[in-house]
Design an enzyme around this catalytic site. Sequence first.
Site, PDB file in Angstrom:
ATOM      1  N   CYS A 142      43.433  16.485 -31.033  1.00  0.00           N
ATOM      2  CA  CYS A 142      44.472  15.513 -30.704  1.00  0.00           C
ATOM      3  C   CYS A 142      45.822  15.905 -31.335  1.00  0.00           C
ATOM      4  O   CYS A 142      46.368  16.938 -30.999  1.00  0.00           O
ATOM      5  CB  CYS A 142      44.031  14.107 -31.090  1.00  0.00           C
ATOM      6  SG  CYS A 142      44.966  12.814 -30.225  1.00  0.00           S
ATOM      7  N   LYS A 163      50.411   4.586 -23.307  1.00  0.00           N
ATOM      8  CA  LYS A 163      49.327   5.230 -24.038  1.00  0.00           C
ATOM      9  C   LYS A 163      48.223   5.675 -23.085  1.00  0.00           C
ATOM     10  O   LYS A 163      47.763   4.900 -22.237  1.00  0.00           O
ATOM     11  CB  LYS A 163      48.753   4.272 -25.082  1.00  0.00           C
ATOM     12  CG  LYS A 163      47.696   4.903 -25.983  1.00  0.00           C
ATOM     13  CD  LYS A 163      47.219   3.926 -27.049  1.00  0.00           C
ATOM     14  CE  LYS A 163      46.221   4.584 -27.992  1.00  0.00           C
ATOM     15  NZ  LYS A 163      45.758   3.654 -29.059  1.00  0.00           N
ATOM     16  N   SER A 192      43.012   9.101 -26.493  1.00  0.00           N
ATOM     17  CA  SER A 192      43.735   8.018 -27.150  1.00  0.00           C
ATOM     18  C   SER A 192      45.001   8.591 -27.768  1.00  0.00           C
ATOM     19  O   SER A 192      45.010   9.012 -28.921  1.00  0.00           O
ATOM     20  CB  SER A 192      42.856   7.356 -28.225  1.00  0.00           C
ATOM     21  OG  SER A 192      43.557   6.343 -28.901  1.00  0.00           O
ATOM     22  N   HIS A 235      39.195  13.204 -27.960  1.00  0.00           N
ATOM     23  CA  HIS A 235      38.341  12.879 -29.106  1.00  0.00           C
ATOM     24  C   HIS A 235      36.873  12.851 -28.710  1.00  0.00           C
ATOM     25  O   HIS A 235      36.253  11.774 -28.659  1.00  0.00           O
ATOM     26  CB  HIS A 235      38.738  11.520 -29.678  1.00  0.00           C
ATOM     27  CG  HIS A 235      40.044  11.500 -30.395  1.00  0.00           C
ATOM     28  ND1 HIS A 235      40.198  11.938 -31.688  1.00  0.00           N
ATOM     29  CD2 HIS A 235      41.270  11.106 -29.982  1.00  0.00           C
ATOM     30  CE1 HIS A 235      41.457  11.803 -32.069  1.00  0.00           C
ATOM     31  NE2 HIS A 235      42.132  11.295 -31.050  1.00  0.00           N
ATOM     32  N   GLU A 237      34.582  13.492 -30.551  1.00  0.00           N
ATOM     33  CA  GLU A 237      33.831  13.058 -31.736  1.00  0.00           C
ATOM     34  C   GLU A 237      33.729  11.535 -31.860  1.00  0.00           C
ATOM     35  O   GLU A 237      32.956  11.036 -32.688  1.00  0.00           O
ATOM     36  CB  GLU A 237      34.469  13.633 -33.003  1.00  0.00           C
ATOM     37  CG  GLU A 237      35.706  12.919 -33.519  1.00  0.00           C
ATOM     38  CD  GLU A 237      36.997  13.239 -32.778  1.00  0.00           C
ATOM     39  OE1 GLU A 237      38.055  12.741 -33.178  1.00  0.00           O
ATOM     40  OE2 GLU A 237      36.933  13.998 -31.786  1.00  0.00           O
ATOM     41  N   ARG A 249      42.519  -3.827 -32.535  1.00  0.00           N
ATOM     42  CA  ARG A 249      43.551  -3.711 -33.578  1.00  0.00           C
ATOM     43  C   ARG A 249      44.941  -3.906 -32.986  1.00  0.00           C
ATOM     44  O   ARG A 249      45.769  -4.658 -33.505  1.00  0.00           O
ATOM     45  CB  ARG A 249      43.446  -2.334 -34.237  1.00  0.00           C
ATOM     46  CG  ARG A 249      44.533  -2.020 -35.258  1.00  0.00           C
ATOM     47  CD  ARG A 249      44.638  -0.513 -35.448  1.00  0.00           C
ATOM     48  NE  ARG A 249      45.095   0.158 -34.225  1.00  0.00           N
ATOM     49  CZ  ARG A 249      44.949   1.468 -33.987  1.00  0.00           C
ATOM     50  NH1 ARG A 249      44.340   2.240 -34.882  1.00  0.00           N
ATOM     51  NH2 ARG A 249      45.405   1.996 -32.870  1.00  0.00           N
TER      52      ARG A 249
END
Length: 304
Positions: A142, A163, A192, A235, A237, A249
């Site tokens: 990223c 985003k 992301s 990502h 992971e 969040r």
Amino acid sequence: MPIKIPAALPAYETLKQENVFVMTEARAEHQDIRPLQIAIVNLMPTTIDTEIQLLRLLGNTPIQVDVTLLRMGSHESRNAPPGHLERFYVTFEQVMHNRYDGLIITGAPVETLPFEEVDYWDELVSVIDYSHDHVWSTLHICWGAQAGLYRRYGIEKQQLPEKLFGIFPHKVHNPRNMLFRGFDDEFLAPQSRHTESIQETIRKHPALSVESESDDAGIFIVTAREGREIYVTGHLEYDPLTLDKEYRRDVAKGLPIRVPRNYYPDDDPARPPVVRWRAHAHLFFSNWINYVYQETPYDLATLE
């Protein structure tokens, strides 16, 4: 074979409960083999979650891996538990004369800042430069990928209209590439991010090879130096609930955020997400570790 980590590291108990083969440092001392030396520069604000995510994937291979966790000595983290970094991490200055089979540089929550305005940029530049002849293969994730492409090839990043957030299908360009052994022609992966490295500059650069991309999310994996540099824009992971935590969040903070695409059933955040990228995440990291194991000189002192 296991990954070797301190028994007191929070990830140890979590991974042990998941039946991931982990080994304490005391037990590893009795192994008569040369394990892979992998360093992780963990820049993510979710320090322990990121440790668990990466160690889980590194531990799913038949090769013993010794892990060194690196922190930026020039940056004071506000997110790690008190004393955690000091206890389990080392600074670059402490290992700058070592050599490693592999290095992972994670993402970081600084992507909207110009690179030079990141408070630890100079130190990270030293790590990236060091990795050229002290590390066999470096995996950038990223923002870590954006930072590596900018430092090594001068590729700027740009703001996205909104985003890029969700689970996206990605295509494999070359199934014979060592990273994609066993991959399907199309696979899913989380994204992301608010920015991207300028794609046309990447495509035109003679040293870079685009290995995987998405119609919706753009370039996903880029390599250079025959796999010794790997840049992943997303990502793989991530845990099942990582995107969920990020979404909730941002909602709680009143930030403009859309529901992550292709993540919740029927795009309904009230329903638990369905994991559809885990198998390819394990396969990707296993392929990378196997490549590093096969290609790294046995004597790291001879690494160039």
